[in-house]
Design a protein around this motif. Sequence first.
Motif, PDB file in Angstrom:
ATOM      1  N   SER A   1       0.826  -1.198   0.000  1.00 39.84           N
ATOM      2  CA  SER A   1       0.000   0.000   0.000  1.00 39.84           C
ATOM      3  C   SER A   1       0.860   1.246   0.000  1.00 39.84           C
ATOM      4  CB  SER A   1      -0.999   0.005   1.155  1.00 39.84           C
ATOM      5  OG  SER A   1      -0.338  -0.202   2.354  1.00 39.84           O
ATOM      6  N   ILE A   2       0.213   2.338  -0.332  1.00 36.18           N
ATOM      7  CA  ILE A   2       0.921   3.611  -0.402  1.00 36.18           C
ATOM      8  C   ILE A   2       0.547   4.418   0.827  1.00 36.18           C
ATOM      9  CG2 ILE A   2       1.374   5.635  -1.829  1.00 36.18           C
ATOM     10  CD1 ILE A   2       1.842   3.095  -3.329  1.00 36.18           C
ATOM     11  N   PHE A   3       1.539   4.918   1.517  1.00 29.71           N
ATOM     12  CA  PHE A   3       1.318   5.830   2.622  1.00 29.71           C
ATOM     13  C   PHE A   3       1.696   7.234   2.159  1.00 29.71           C
ATOM     14  CE2 PHE A   3       0.908   3.470   6.881  1.00 29.71           C
ATOM     15  CZ  PHE A   3       0.176   2.444   6.303  1.00 29.71           C
ATOM     16  N   PHE A   4       1.209   8.220   2.916  1.00 25.26           N
ATOM     17  CA  PHE A   4       1.380   9.610   2.480  1.00 25.26           C
ATOM     18  C   PHE A   4       1.948  10.443   3.619  1.00 25.26           C
ATOM     19  CE2 PHE A   4      -1.983   7.563   0.133  1.00 25.26           C
ATOM     20  CZ  PHE A   4      -1.680   7.878  -1.180  1.00 25.26           C
ATOM     21  N   GLN A   5       3.069  11.124   3.347  1.00 25.12           N
ATOM     22  CA  GLN A   5       3.661  11.986   4.371  1.00 25.12           C
ATOM     23  C   GLN A   5       3.543  13.452   3.947  1.00 25.12           C
ATOM     24  OE1 GLN A   5       7.933  11.780   5.157  1.00 25.12           O
ATOM     25  NE2 GLN A   5       7.526  12.162   7.349  1.00 25.12           N
ATOM     26  N   PRO A   6       2.947  14.286   4.833  1.00 27.56           N
ATOM     27  CA  PRO A   6       2.758  15.688   4.453  1.00 27.56           C
ATOM     28  C   PRO A   6       4.057  16.473   4.321  1.00 27.56           C
ATOM     29  CG  PRO A   6       1.951  15.312   6.693  1.00 27.56           C
ATOM     30  CD  PRO A   6       2.361  13.971   6.139  1.00 27.56           C
ATOM     31  N   ILE A   7       4.068  17.389   3.383  1.00 27.54           N
ATOM     32  CA  ILE A   7       5.146  18.371   3.236  1.00 27.54           C
ATOM     33  C   ILE A   7       4.467  19.726   3.448  1.00 27.54           C
ATOM     34  CG2 ILE A   7       6.866  19.364   1.664  1.00 27.54           C
ATOM     35  CD1 ILE A   7       6.971  16.628   0.266  1.00 27.54           C
ATOM     36  N   VAL A   8       4.906  20.450   4.477  1.00 23.13           N
ATOM     37  CA  VAL A   8       4.158  21.642   4.878  1.00 23.13           C
ATOM     38  C   VAL A   8       4.900  22.938   4.551  1.00 23.13           C
ATOM     39  CG1 VAL A   8       3.119  20.312   6.781  1.00 23.13           C
ATOM     40  CG2 VAL A   8       5.012  21.864   7.244  1.00 23.13           C
ATOM     41  N   ASP A   9       4.105  23.971   4.354  1.00 21.30           N
ATOM     42  CA  ASP A   9       4.604  25.322   4.147  1.00 21.30           C
ATOM     43  C   ASP A   9       5.122  25.827   5.497  1.00 21.30           C
ATOM     44  OD1 ASP A   9       4.649  28.180   3.977  1.00 21.30           O
ATOM     45  OD2 ASP A   9       3.407  28.009   2.163  1.00 21.30           O
ATOM     46  N   LEU A  10       6.388  26.182   5.569  1.00 20.82           N
ATOM     47  CA  LEU A  10       6.971  26.559   6.864  1.00 20.82           C
ATOM     48  C   LEU A  10       6.489  27.926   7.338  1.00 20.82           C
ATOM     49  CD1 LEU A  10      10.629  25.183   6.545  1.00 20.82           C
ATOM     50  CD2 LEU A  10       8.780  24.274   7.973  1.00 20.82           C
TER      51      LEU A  10
ATOM     52  N   SER B   1      19.170  16.379  10.582  1.00 21.06           N
ATOM     53  CA  SER B   1      19.090  15.655  11.847  1.00 21.06           C
ATOM     54  C   SER B   1      20.136  14.550  11.973  1.00 21.06           C
ATOM     55  CB  SER B   1      17.684  15.082  12.037  1.00 21.06           C
ATOM     56  OG  SER B   1      17.309  14.324  10.917  1.00 21.06           O
ATOM     57  N   GLY B   2      21.137  14.580  11.130  1.00 21.38           N
ATOM     58  CA  GLY B   2      22.172  13.546  11.203  1.00 21.38           C
ATOM     59  C   GLY B   2      23.157  13.818  12.327  1.00 21.38           C
TER      60      GLY B   2
ATOM     61  N   LEU C   1      12.670  16.591   9.537  1.00 25.81           N
ATOM     62  CA  LEU C   1      12.492  17.475  10.693  1.00 25.81           C
ATOM     63  C   LEU C   1      11.816  16.699  11.822  1.00 25.81           C
ATOM     64  CD1 LEU C   1      11.282  20.665   8.802  1.00 25.81           C
ATOM     65  CD2 LEU C   1      13.558  20.251   9.790  1.00 25.81           C
ATOM     66  N   GLU C   2      12.500  16.602  12.929  1.00 23.38           N
ATOM     67  CA  GLU C   2      11.944  15.844  14.057  1.00 23.38           C
ATOM     68  C   GLU C   2      11.655  16.720  15.277  1.00 23.38           C
ATOM     69  OE1 GLU C   2      14.523  12.489  14.745  1.00 23.38           O
ATOM     70  OE2 GLU C   2      13.929  11.530  12.857  1.00 23.38           O
ATOM     71  N   THR C   3      12.328  17.857  15.384  1.00 21.87           N
ATOM     72  CA  THR C   3      12.123  18.709  16.558  1.00 21.87           C
ATOM     73  C   THR C   3      11.768  20.134  16.157  1.00 21.87           C
ATOM     74  OG1 THR C   3      14.410  19.494  16.696  1.00 21.87           O
ATOM     75  CG2 THR C   3      13.924  17.393  17.780  1.00 21.87           C
ATOM     76  N   VAL C   4      11.159  20.833  17.094  1.00 22.35           N
ATOM     77  CA  VAL C   4      10.763  22.224  16.833  1.00 22.35           C
ATOM     78  C   VAL C   4      12.001  23.081  16.598  1.00 22.35           C
ATOM     79  CG1 VAL C   4      10.654  22.922  19.276  1.00 22.35           C
ATOM     80  CG2 VAL C   4       9.221  24.081  17.584  1.00 22.35           C
ATOM     81  N   GLU C   5      13.108  22.734  17.244  1.00 22.61           N
ATOM     82  CA  GLU C   5      14.368  23.448  17.078  1.00 22.61           C
ATOM     83  C   GLU C   5      14.882  23.325  15.640  1.00 22.61           C
ATOM     84  OE1 GLU C   5      15.783  25.497  18.877  1.00 22.61           O
ATOM     85  OE2 GLU C   5      17.895  25.567  18.297  1.00 22.61           O
TER      86      GLU C   5
ATOM     87  N   TYR D   1       8.268  15.508  12.966  1.00 20.46           N
ATOM     88  CA  TYR D   1       7.747  16.617  13.767  1.00 20.46           C
ATOM     89  C   TYR D   1       6.319  16.958  13.306  1.00 20.46           C
ATOM     90  CZ  TYR D   1       6.877  21.188  15.684  1.00 20.46           C
ATOM     91  OH  TYR D   1       6.291  22.239  16.335  1.00 20.46           O
ATOM     92  N   PHE D   2       6.083  16.947  12.018  1.00 24.00           N
ATOM     93  CA  PHE D   2       4.752  17.246  11.480  1.00 24.00           C
ATOM     94  C   PHE D   2       3.902  15.988  11.445  1.00 24.00           C
ATOM     95  CE2 PHE D   2       7.588  20.419   9.488  1.00 24.00           C
ATOM     96  CZ  PHE D   2       7.034  21.559  10.063  1.00 24.00           C
TER      97      PHE D   2
END
Length: 275
Positions: free
Chosen positions: A40-49, A203-204, A234-238, A255-256
């Motif tokens: 199946s296909i999953f979907f990950q959002p890409i957001v306007d910062l 995040s590396g 992106l995993e953290t608000v920082e 993060y999102f």
Amino acid sequence: AKVNGRKQSCFYDETMSRDLARRREIEAELRSAIQKNELSIFFQPIVDLDTGRIRTFEALVRWFHPQKGELRPDEFIPVAEETGVIVTLGNWITAQAAKAAAQWPEDVTIAVNLSPLQIKAPGAALGVKNALREAGLDPSRLELEVTESLFLDDNYATEQFIEELSEIGVRFALDDFGTGYSSLGYIQKYPFKKIKVDRSFVSGPDVGKKTDAIIHAVAELGSKLEMDIVAEGLETVEQVRIVREAGCTLGQGYYFSRAVPDYLALMLLAQENET
Ligand code: C2E
Ligand code: CA
Ligand code: CA
Ligand code: CA
């Protein structure tokens, strides 16, 4: 040194044949996995910062194997590439992704990952066009993510593919930027709308002053060339704050949201419209 060398090659032979056996198995199973509904296909959002709104979903394939459990694409996509199964698999993924996107608001796009082999296969552009037509999706709502490895050999088929699909409005994004053989030549030559800075810069373990300077430089390039720059992983608000201040326009990462099934993607979009 000679003895060591021999030992080493014995060791490699063993792992190689074990690897080969696992690959053969995956290959055979992959061919029937689509029919058996295991993929199946999953979907990950890409957001306007700036606004926090979802602009795109990236389609990420998942394989729920009856015995082996959930397999990550990193385990089976390389096998699919080596065996050529990727062409059938890729066409199926594009078709599914386009169908899902046809349910979304018109300003939300779908991003699909394409392997070099898929693009170089005969009739590749036609496969994409058919998927769009069958789903009734406007070509401008499809983004194709390609990596720098596509350009290692200067292939005529690649040029044709990108030209033919760009002409009808399909957009192209340069994925995993900075990990391969990054060359500004590709950016000059092809009509990319987006550059995705690889998550190893965000995040590396090596993230620091140097990576920060690189993100700034790429963001600057993006703004001058009117391209979106996506920060991946992106995993953290920082991290969000840093890449936003550096000038990245879009963000993607846990993060999102993680990649979610189609009905949850629809729910995320519905929630946005309530506010
Ligand atoms: P990619 O295109 O760079 O996709 C992003 C990968 O990073 C995804 O892994 C995603 O789940 C993961 N990710 C997203 N946000 C975060 C985060 O905040 N932290 C961390 N640690 N990881 C994050 P996934 O789904 O396992 O896919 C791995 C790779 O497999 C993809 O890398 C892509 O190269 C390939 N792939 C996935 N789906 C397809 C497909 O449909 N076709 C092709 N050809 N390749 C695919
Ligand atoms: Ca991608
Ligand atoms: Ca990527
Ligand atoms: Ca990747």
